[in-house]
Design a protein around this motif. Structure first.
Motif, PDB file in Angstrom:
ATOM      1  N   LEU A  35      19.558  80.481  34.156  1.00  0.00           N
ATOM      2  CA  LEU A  35      18.131  80.816  34.223  1.00  0.00           C
ATOM      3  C   LEU A  35      17.863  82.004  35.148  1.00  0.00           C
ATOM      4  N   THR A  36      18.910  82.724  35.511  1.00  0.00           N
ATOM      5  CA  THR A  36      18.763  83.838  36.444  1.00  0.00           C
ATOM      6  C   THR A  36      19.440  85.087  35.893  1.00  0.00           C
ATOM      7  N   ARG A  37      19.104  86.207  36.504  1.00  0.00           N
ATOM      8  CA  ARG A  37      19.861  87.445  36.300  1.00  0.00           C
ATOM      9  C   ARG A  37      20.656  87.652  37.582  1.00  0.00           C
ATOM     10  N   TRP A  38      21.971  87.453  37.511  1.00  0.00           N
ATOM     11  CA  TRP A  38      22.747  87.418  38.743  1.00  0.00           C
ATOM     12  C   TRP A  38      23.947  88.348  38.711  1.00  0.00           C
ATOM     13  N   THR A  39      24.386  88.695  39.905  1.00  0.00           N
ATOM     14  CA  THR A  39      25.637  89.419  40.127  1.00  0.00           C
ATOM     15  C   THR A  39      26.390  88.660  41.210  1.00  0.00           C
ATOM     16  N   LEU A  40      27.473  89.240  41.687  1.00  0.00           N
ATOM     17  CA  LEU A  40      28.245  88.581  42.739  1.00  0.00           C
ATOM     18  C   LEU A  40      27.511  88.570  44.069  1.00  0.00           C
ATOM     19  N   PHE A  41      26.445  89.375  44.186  1.00  0.00           N
ATOM     20  CA  PHE A  41      25.807  89.539  45.489  1.00  0.00           C
ATOM     21  C   PHE A  41      24.364  89.036  45.543  1.00  0.00           C
ATOM     22  N   ASP A  42      23.675  88.970  44.416  1.00  0.00           N
ATOM     23  CA  ASP A  42      22.303  88.487  44.441  1.00  0.00           C
ATOM     24  C   ASP A  42      21.930  87.893  43.089  1.00  0.00           C
ATOM     25  N   TRP A  43      20.745  87.269  43.035  1.00  0.00           N
ATOM     26  CA  TRP A  43      20.267  86.693  41.794  1.00  0.00           C
ATOM     27  C   TRP A  43      18.749  86.739  41.760  1.00  0.00           C
ATOM     28  N   GLN A  44      18.207  86.700  40.536  1.00  0.00           N
ATOM     29  CA  GLN A  44      16.761  86.718  40.329  1.00  0.00           C
ATOM     30  C   GLN A  44      16.421  85.712  39.230  1.00  0.00           C
ATOM     31  N   PHE A  45      15.510  84.801  39.539  1.00  0.00           N
ATOM     32  CA  PHE A  45      15.135  83.768  38.566  1.00  0.00           C
ATOM     33  C   PHE A  45      14.279  84.383  37.459  1.00  0.00           C
ATOM     34  N   ILE A  46      14.684  84.163  36.196  1.00  0.00           N
ATOM     35  CA  ILE A  46      13.963  84.747  35.060  1.00  0.00           C
ATOM     36  C   ILE A  46      13.638  83.703  33.993  1.00  0.00           C
ATOM     37  N   GLY A  47      13.837  82.428  34.287  1.00  0.00           N
ATOM     38  CA  GLY A  47      13.496  81.378  33.324  1.00  0.00           C
ATOM     39  C   GLY A  47      14.409  81.383  32.107  1.00  0.00           C
ATOM     40  N   PHE A  48      13.811  81.231  30.936  1.00  0.00           N
ATOM     41  CA  PHE A  48      14.587  81.102  29.703  1.00  0.00           C
ATOM     42  C   PHE A  48      14.827  82.442  29.004  1.00  0.00           C
ATOM     43  N   GLU A  49      14.648  83.523  29.732  1.00  0.00           N
ATOM     44  CA  GLU A  49      14.824  84.843  29.126  1.00  0.00           C
ATOM     45  C   GLU A  49      16.253  85.047  28.613  1.00  0.00           C
ATOM     46  N   ASN A  50      17.242  84.547  29.360  1.00  0.00           N
ATOM     47  CA  ASN A  50      18.632  84.692  28.913  1.00  0.00           C
ATOM     48  C   ASN A  50      18.863  83.997  27.574  1.00  0.00           C
ATOM     49  N   TYR A  51      18.284  82.822  27.409  1.00  0.00           N
ATOM     50  CA  TYR A  51      18.468  82.087  26.165  1.00  0.00           C
ATOM     51  C   TYR A  51      17.798  82.814  24.996  1.00  0.00           C
ATOM     52  N   LEU A  52      16.615  83.357  25.251  1.00  0.00           N
ATOM     53  CA  LEU A  52      15.931  84.105  24.200  1.00  0.00           C
ATOM     54  C   LEU A  52      16.733  85.346  23.823  1.00  0.00           C
ATOM     55  N   ASN A  53      17.279  86.023  24.831  1.00  0.00           N
ATOM     56  CA  ASN A  53      18.089  87.213  24.550  1.00  0.00           C
ATOM     57  C   ASN A  53      19.374  86.846  23.819  1.00  0.00           C
ATOM     58  N   PHE A  54      19.965  85.713  24.189  1.00  0.00           N
ATOM     59  CA  PHE A  54      21.214  85.312  23.553  1.00  0.00           C
ATOM     60  C   PHE A  54      20.990  85.015  22.077  1.00  0.00           C
ATOM     61  N   PHE A  55      19.872  84.346  21.773  1.00  0.00           N
ATOM     62  CA  PHE A  55      19.595  84.026  20.376  1.00  0.00           C
ATOM     63  C   PHE A  55      19.187  85.251  19.566  1.00  0.00           C
ATOM     64  N   SER A  56      18.845  86.323  20.244  1.00  0.00           N
ATOM     65  CA  SER A  56      18.526  87.563  19.533  1.00  0.00           C
ATOM     66  C   SER A  56      19.764  88.412  19.266  1.00  0.00           C
ATOM     67  N   GLU A  57      20.925  87.958  19.749  1.00  0.00           N
ATOM     68  CA  GLU A  57      22.162  88.695  19.501  1.00  0.00           C
ATOM     69  C   GLU A  57      22.423  88.767  17.995  1.00  0.00           C
ATOM     70  N   PRO A  58      22.710  89.949  17.446  1.00  0.00           N
ATOM     71  CA  PRO A  58      22.922  90.067  15.990  1.00  0.00           C
ATOM     72  C   PRO A  58      24.158  89.320  15.496  1.00  0.00           C
ATOM     73  N   SER A  59      25.126  89.127  16.387  1.00  0.00           N
ATOM     74  CA  SER A  59      26.368  88.468  15.959  1.00  0.00           C
ATOM     75  C   SER A  59      26.322  86.953  16.145  1.00  0.00           C
ATOM     76  N   LEU A  60      25.196  86.423  16.672  1.00  0.00           N
ATOM     77  CA  LEU A  60      25.175  85.001  17.016  1.00  0.00           C
ATOM     78  C   LEU A  60      25.284  84.111  15.787  1.00  0.00           C
ATOM     79  N   ARG A  61      24.505  84.417  14.751  1.00  0.00           N
ATOM     80  CA  ARG A  61      24.569  83.588  13.544  1.00  0.00           C
ATOM     81  C   ARG A  61      25.959  83.627  12.920  1.00  0.00           C
TER      82      ARG A  61
END
Length: 288
Positions: free
Chosen positions: A37-63
């Motif tokens: 639920l975050t946008r993270w790196t090795l040094f910090d993170w930012q809470f973004i909710g379900f944005e990652n899941y929405l982006n993942f399902f928009s991947e053209p290769s997912l289906r």
């Protein structure tokens, strides 16, 4: 020693397993759910909710990845069950050197998956590979095993079966050998033949072994990554991309939060498929 002390003494043996389970499974699982639920790196993170899941399902290769994963898992599972059972029947029959043959069948399971992938990638080369060279010697046209989008996934699946069928065979052998010899003798007295022996004894009484093979092979197929990546890298195009390889590509691209969300989805995907099948197989086993 009273009953309360006995109970405390018994529960004490669970403490090491509980600690290991918590550290190696429970804590990483909770952390994965959070960081998905975050946008993270090795040094910090930012809470973004379900944005990652929405982006993942928009991947053209997912289906394509979902479809390929299901095809790959059920193909490898089915072939391992059928071939493993046939090999087990053969290796449990009255043949010479059966122990040696059992070790030969099991040997591929001991090899590194990456090494197997690299070797078979070389063997399946369209012009220089050993397989096509052998076909040409027999006056049979060579096949682009890994470059043809229509057969590339099946080619990798067959290599997976070659490597993993030994484990299935060993499990089936254990199940068949656990059947009491008195049952075979009773069937022979009643005039039963080999086919009736297989249908009425081996199949129903080796059901626990078959259920084990089905679940292990199915879960292994759903989460496969290393063999596909070593042989095709997900290509040509997206034709051999599985969910695990899509997640890896996100990690490699530096999209760690997106890849973590993909891992959570992969975990849920495997559970939603494997758990109902596991319950169904166990119910049939109890009914038997």
């Amino acid at each position: 020693m009273n009953s309360g002390t006995k109970n405390m003494y018994s529960y004490a043996f669970l403490i090491p397993a509980t600690i290991i389970y918590t550290i190696l499974f429970l804590v990483p699982t909770i952390m994965s759910l959070f960081f998905s639920l975050t946008r993270w790196t090795l040094f910090d993170w930012q809470f973004i909710g379900f944005e990652n899941y929405l982006n993942f399902f928009s991947e053209p290769s997912l289906r394509i990845g979902f479809k390929n994963t299901l095809i790959y898992a059920f193909t490898t599972m089915g072939l391992k069950v059928i071939i493993g059972l046939l090999l087990a029947l053969f290796l449990c029959s009255k043949i010479r050197n059966k122990n040696y043959l059992r070790s030969v069948v099991f040997f591929p399971a001991l090899l590194s998956t990456i090494a197997v992938g690299v070797v078979f990638k070389s063997m399946m080369h369209p012009t220089l590979g050993l397989i096509n060279k052998t076909l040409e010697a027999l006056s049979i046209p060579g096949i682009d095993w890994l470059g043809n989008p229509h057969i590339a996934l099946l080619s990798v699946a067959l290599v997976d079966v070659w490597k993993g069928v030994g484990i299935a065979t060993v499990i089936f052998i254990a199940g068949i050998m656990a059947i009491p010899s008195e049952y075979y003798e009773a069937l022979k007295i009643d005039g039963g033949n080999s086919f009736q022996e297989f249908v009425h004894l081996v199949l129903p009484l080796s059901r626990p072994a078959m259920n084990t093979v089905i679940i292990l092979a199915l879960i292994g197929g759903l989460r496969t990554f290393d063999l596909v990546w070593a042989m095709t890298g997900g290509g040509p195009g997206f034709t051999t991309d599985l969910l695990a390889s899509i997640v890896y590509k996100q990690y490699a691209g530096g999209f760690y939060g997106l890849a973590t969300a993909g891992n959570v989805l992969l975990f849920l995907f495997v559970g939603l498929i494997a758990f109902p099948i596991f319950k169904l197989l166990n119910r049939k086993e109890v009914d038997l």
